[in-house]
Design a protein around this motif. Sequence first.
Motif, short mmCIF file in Angstrom:
data_model
loop_
_atom_site.label_atom_id
_atom_site.label_comp_id
_atom_site.label_asym_id
_atom_site.label_seq_id
_atom_site.Cartn_x
_atom_site.Cartn_y
_atom_site.Cartn_z
N CYS A 172 0.86 -1.19 0.00
CA CYS A 172 0.00 0.00 0.00
C CYS A 172 0.90 1.23 0.00
CB CYS A 172 -0.92 -0.01 1.23
SG CYS A 172 -2.06 1.38 1.29
N ILE A 173 0.80 2.03 -1.04
CA ILE A 173 1.62 3.24 -1.18
C ILE A 173 0.74 4.45 -0.92
CG2 ILE A 173 3.07 4.60 -2.72
CD1 ILE A 173 3.76 2.07 -4.21
N LEU A 174 1.12 5.27 0.06
CA LEU A 174 0.38 6.46 0.43
C LEU A 174 1.29 7.67 0.33
CD1 LEU A 174 -1.34 5.03 3.62
CD2 LEU A 174 -2.36 5.21 1.36
N LEU A 175 0.72 8.82 0.04
CA LEU A 175 1.48 10.06 -0.08
C LEU A 175 0.77 11.15 0.72
CD1 LEU A 175 4.04 11.12 -1.56
CD2 LEU A 175 2.50 12.02 -3.32
N PHE A 176 1.51 11.76 1.67
CA PHE A 176 0.95 12.81 2.51
C PHE A 176 1.80 14.08 2.35
CE2 PHE A 176 -0.06 8.80 4.63
CZ PHE A 176 -1.44 8.90 4.72
N VAL A 191 2.67 9.09 11.46
CA VAL A 191 2.24 8.11 10.45
C VAL A 191 2.61 6.69 10.90
CG1 VAL A 191 2.58 7.33 8.08
CG2 VAL A 191 2.39 9.76 8.56
N ARG A 192 3.83 6.51 11.39
CA ARG A 192 4.28 5.17 11.82
C ARG A 192 3.43 4.65 12.97
NH1 ARG A 192 8.72 2.20 10.86
NH2 ARG A 192 9.65 3.95 9.71
N ASP A 220 6.31 16.36 0.57
CA ASP A 220 5.54 15.14 0.35
C ASP A 220 6.25 13.95 0.99
OD1 ASP A 220 3.73 16.60 -1.15
OD2 ASP A 220 4.84 16.28 -3.02
N ILE A 221 5.54 13.29 1.90
CA ILE A 221 6.06 12.12 2.60
C ILE A 221 5.42 10.87 2.00
CG2 ILE A 221 6.21 10.93 4.82
CD1 ILE A 221 6.23 13.62 6.17
N SER A 222 6.25 9.95 1.55
CA SER A 222 5.77 8.70 0.96
C SER A 222 5.80 7.59 2.02
CB SER A 222 6.64 8.30 -0.24
OG SER A 222 6.19 7.07 -0.79
N VAL A 223 4.75 6.77 2.02
CA VAL A 223 4.62 5.67 2.98
C VAL A 223 4.37 4.39 2.19
CG1 VAL A 223 3.33 4.78 4.95
CG2 VAL A 223 3.63 7.25 4.66
N ARG A 224 5.11 3.33 2.53
CA ARG A 224 4.93 2.03 1.89
C ARG A 224 4.80 0.98 2.96
NH1 ARG A 224 9.53 2.64 -2.94
NH2 ARG A 224 8.70 4.63 -3.74
#
Length: 283
Positions: A172-176, A191-192, A220-224
């Motif tokens: 799941c790739i999210l961008l905040f 986020v973590r 922009d912070i990317s989360v995987r």
Amino acid sequence: MTPQLVNTAIVWGLQILYAGVILAAGLWLAFFISNAARRQAAKHPRIDETLGSFLALVIRYVIIAFVVIAVLQKFGVQTASLVAALGAGALAIGLALQGTLGNVASGIMIAFMRPYRIGDFVEVNGLEGQVVDLDLFFTQLETLDDKRIYVPNTQAVSNPIVNFSREGIRRCILLFGIGYDDDIDKAAKAVRDVLMADPRTRTEPPIWIGVDNLGEYSVDISVRAWTSIDDYFQYRADMLQWVKEAFDREGIDIPYPHGVEISKGEIELRMPPIKPPSQPQNI
């Protein structure tokens, strides 16, 4: 009616009757054996549903072909001439139906190479959905909005295939986006914490969080993160909501475009200069 004509009618009537019996019994036998083969394949641990369905179809069509040949032989059609006629007909049909035969060949490739199976969630020819059926001509996909898509097998094998179900998990790739005045480490920790608090988040492979881009208005912070394929869509929606709520609690700003409305009474209106009308010149 002469006796010879009566005898000929009786002979042909019996042949038609025998041919009808052979055809009906053969068709019943073809469907019975193919369904039995499908059931036996489903019980075998090394044969999946996709390959079992394909083998059952092949068995059915082979039996039907032999039944048709047997029926034609009852009417005096010679096997040698029948084979020659079938060969010529197959050549003509092959030239006329190259695309259709290509689908059959592609269906055979898919059945034996098995890039996807019935029940997998895939992307085929740019279309996403769950594989609900696979035959010699089409791969049937069911989309998230309950649409049934029939993808020709030639398009399936000639384009990239993305199988999201093969490993049982999906990334799941999210961008905040956060403001330039906000603390990046604080946002990453928020986020973590949200991700780790959800039991659907897999610890292996580990979560990755990092700065993806320095945008015009935001960092922009990317989360995987990884989760089960069955939980993916609801998991993604929940993460978007819960991270936004976490940012609100921590006072982290999510930039978005703002519009400014100015009424006429707030500023002095600038009127264009009014020139007097030009006077016509007397000639």
